[in-house]
Design an enzyme around this catalytic site. Structure first.
Site, PDB file in Angstrom:
ATOM      1  CG  ASP A   1      -1.622  -1.229   1.551  1.00  0.00           C
ATOM      2  OD1 ASP A   1      -1.082  -2.310   1.229  1.00  0.00           O
ATOM      3  OD2 ASP A   1      -2.698  -1.171   2.156  1.00  0.00           O
ATOM      4  CB  ALA A   2       4.215   1.904   1.457  1.00  0.00           C
TER       5      ALA A   2
END
Length: 370
Positions: free
Chosen positions: A155-156
Site C-alpha cells: 500500500d505504501a
C-alpha cells in the site's frame, strides 16, 4: 452547482472560481459534456452521495486523501464541484499526519497527493506544499544515510510514491527521484526477504507475512498499479528508473487482464476465486484506473485491454454504484483479502471509483468535447 453541459474552458473557469478553488484546470482536462456523458453523471452521483453520507470526513488520513484525489479528478472531468476538497485541506492546514515514533510512515503522507492536485490544477499557492515538501526533504536525507525500508508493505507505494515523484519533478530535484527509486527497489526486491513483487505471477504480496503464500490481495495490487500509473504520468523519459517502473506496470496489467472475473470485477484474492469470493470494488476500481490510463497513454494496446476496462467499468457503474449513489462492495480496512458486502463502502473506494471514471471518460466517445 450543476450545469446542463460543459461548453469549454470559459464555463469551467466560472464553475471552479465559484467553488473557491482558485485557478481553473486546463481546457483539455475538463471539456467533457457532462450532460451527455454517462460516466460523468455516474461520477457526480457517487461523489455527491459520499460527501452527504460519508463518515469521518474531516481527518487528513489516507482514506480521505484517496477520496479527495478522486474528488478533484471529478471536478477536472465534469466541471462540477461539490465544494468539499479545498475546505477539507484548509481545515487541516495542508498538514500531513505525524507520529514521532514513525515519522516517515507512508500512510501519513497520503494527503500530500491531494494537496499536490489542489496546487497543480486549481490553486498554485506555495504554502499548500510546505509541509509535504519538508517531509519529503527530511525523508530523502535519511534514505541517503541508508534507511530504505519505510515502504515495507505494498500500500505504501500509492501512499507516498506519487508525491515523491511529483515533488521531485516540480523542484527538478534528482535526489528526490533517486531516493524514490531506492525505496521502491526495497519494496520490490528486498521487503520480506525476497521482495514483495513476485516475478512469476506479475503480482505483489501485501507484506512480509504473505511472501511465498500464493495470496495476492486485490486492493494491495490496486495500490501498486495506481502508484505506478501516477508516477509514469509525471516522470521524464530520461529518469534512469522509469524503465523498471514501466516494466512492472506492464507485467501487472498483463496478469490482471487474465485473472479478471467474467462479471468484470476482480476477486478479493486475485488467484483464488474460492477465497472470499464475490465482487470487490476498491481493487477493481484501481485496476480500471491503471489499465485505462495505460491505454490512454499509449502504453497498453487498446485492442487487447479495452475489453478489460469496458467489463470492469460496467461492473463498477451498474453493480457497485447503486441508485442512491452508494459505491458498495468495498472491502473494509484490513491487510488481507476479505468478503465485501453490497452495503460496504468507504472513502477510498469512492475515490478509486472517481479516478477510474476519469480515465474511462477519456476512452468514451460520448464524453469527448464536441
Amino acid at each position: 452547482m450543476r450545469f446542463p453541459g460543459i461548453r469549454g474552458f470559459a464555463l469551467l473557469t466560472a464553475a471552479v472560481l465559484g467553488a473557491g478553488l482558485g485557478a481553473a484546470p486546463s481546457a483539455t482536462a475538463a471539456e467533457n459534456p457532462a450532460a451527455t456523458c454517462s460516466v460523468a453523471q455516474q461520477m457526480i452521483t457517487a461523489g455527491d452521495y459520499w460527501v452527504a453520507n460519508g463518515t469521518n470526513l474531516a481527518a487528513n488520513d489516507w482514506q480521505n486523501a484517496t477520496f479527495h484525489v478522486g474528488n478533484l479528478a471529478l471536478v477536472r472531468t465534469t466541471g462540477v464541484s461539490n465544494h468539499k476538497t479545498l475546505p477539507w485541506a484548509e481545515a487541516n492546514r495542508y498538514l500531513l499526519q505525524t507520529d514521532p515514533k514513525t515519522p516517515y510512515f507512508p500512510d501519513f503522507e497520503a494527503a500530500g497527493e491531494a494537496y499536490l492536485d489542489l496546487y497543480t490544477y486549481f490553486h498554485p499557492d506555495p504554502p499548500i506544499l510546505a509541509d509535504l515538501r519538508k517531509r519529503v526533504d527530511d525523508e530523502v536525507a535519511t534514505v541517503q544515510q541508508g534507511k530504505t525500508s519505510y515502504w515495507n508493505y505494498v500500500d505504501a507505494l500509492n501512499m507516498a510514491m506519487p508525491s515523491f515523484a511529483r515533488i521531485g519533478v516540480l523542484d527538478n530535484n534528482a535526489a528526490d527521484l533517486a531516493a524514490m527509486a531506492k525505496l521502491f527497489r526495497y519494496t520490490e526486491k528486498q521487503a520480506g526477504g525476497h521482495g514483495l513483487f513476485n516475478e512469476l505471477t506479475g503480482l505483489w504480496y501485501r507484506d512480509a507475512h504473505y511472501v511465498g503464500t500464493g495470496t495476492f490481495w486485490s486492493r494491495g495490487n490496486g495500490w501498486a498499479i495506481s502508484a505506478l500509473a501516477k508516477v509514469l504520468q509525471v516522470l521524464p523519459a530520461s529518469d534512469p528508473s522509469r524503465a523498471e517502473y514501466l516494466r512492472v506496470f506492464k507485467k501487472m496489467a498483463s496478469t490482471l487482464r487474465l485473472v479478471q472475473r467474467p462479471d468484470g470485477f476482480w476477486n478479493s484474492s486475485l488467484l483464488n476465486p474460492f477465497d472470499h469470493a464475490g465482487p470487490e470494488s476498491s481493487g477493481t476500481a484501481m485496476f480500471t484506473y491503471g489499465i485505462a490510463w495505460g491505454i490512454n497513454a499509449g502504453i497498453l494496446d487498446a485492442a487487447r485491454y479495452q475489453p478489460t476496462v469496458t467489463k470492469a467499468w460496467n461492473a463498477l457503474s451498474t453493480k457497485a454504484l447503486q441508485p442512491s449513489g452508494l459505491v458498495g462492495y468495498v472491502q473494509p480496512v484490513g491487510g488481507s483479502p476479505a468478503t465485501a458486502k453490497k452495503t460496504d463502502t468507504a472513502a477510498y473506494g469512492v475515490g478509486a471509483f472517481l479516478l477510474a471514471g476519469q480515465q474511462v471518460a477519456k476512452l468514451t466517445p460520448a464524453c469527448q468535447p464536441a
